[in-house]
Enzyme design. Sequence first.
Site, PDB file in Angstrom:
ATOM      1  N   HIS A 168      37.602 -15.837 -47.873  1.00  0.00           N
ATOM      2  CA  HIS A 168      36.550 -16.277 -48.794  1.00  0.00           C
ATOM      3  C   HIS A 168      35.367 -15.300 -48.701  1.00  0.00           C
ATOM      4  CE1 HIS A 168      38.918 -19.937 -48.702  1.00  0.00           C
ATOM      5  NE2 HIS A 168      38.224 -20.400 -49.730  1.00  0.00           N
ATOM      6  N   HIS A 174      44.174 -17.567 -56.935  1.00  0.00           N
ATOM      7  CA  HIS A 174      43.187 -18.464 -56.328  1.00  0.00           C
ATOM      8  C   HIS A 174      41.892 -17.703 -56.025  1.00  0.00           C
ATOM      9  CE1 HIS A 174      42.537 -22.418 -54.186  1.00  0.00           C
ATOM     10  NE2 HIS A 174      41.518 -21.713 -53.736  1.00  0.00           N
TER      11      HIS A 174
END
Length: 259
Positions: A117, A39
């Site tokens: 992130h 991911h």
Amino acid sequence: LDARAVCLNIDMDAKEIKISDDLPFGDVTSTGTGRNWAHVNSISYDPSDDGIILSLRHQGIVKIGRDKKVKWILASPEGWSADFKEKVLVPVDKNGNKIKCENSKCEGDFDWSWTQHTAWLTPRYDNKGSVKHISVFDNGDGRGMEQPALKEQKYSRAVEYKIDEKKGTVEQTWEFGKERGFDFYSAVTSVVEWQKDKSTYFISSSNVYLLKPDKTIKMVLVEIDPKTNDVKFEMDVESASRDDVAYRAMVIDPNIFDY
């Protein structure tokens, strides 16, 4: 991982989330072979050695070379194969002393990032030698390889790391957000980005209260002076509905546009 935190099925009333076995590939919440094991959600280029820093949400932060070989891994050492374990960075304090870590938890203030992130080289530093600095939005899901008894115990933070690539060490040099607890927790998305003109960090905790069906989802935007952690600017942006999930926010200089 919290299945609702991957934004694949945010059904707050679901008692369980089933994963179909007839999907060998695709973006499903499990992280096994053929699944969404990495991911990737951010890429940062390092021109000093032609390296690429990847944020692998489900694994950690990894730097690879143009030859596709792993240079280092910023993540808990648990679970890595022998080939990769030697690439895992060793946490140290500001004096270079090794920090004691066990079962994905460390002494002192150091922590890895979890389901993070925007793992970017931060322009706060020149990053020209073997010492690199990266800024990360540490979402915090699965922190310490576990889920807390109550989801309200989760927290997110903006964090800065100093990595010595020659020594294979990592030092945590700054963080913001942990002290705000669940009111700053974003299970998914978000961003932290250095602002050169202001010498501040701009942070978007993009989906606060995503896991609280009785509250409106909101995006918390803050600008922080990392020297003091003073808040220079803060704004909450509330979603129009529970389905309005935000990805990120960024600062745009109106002077770059030709009206």
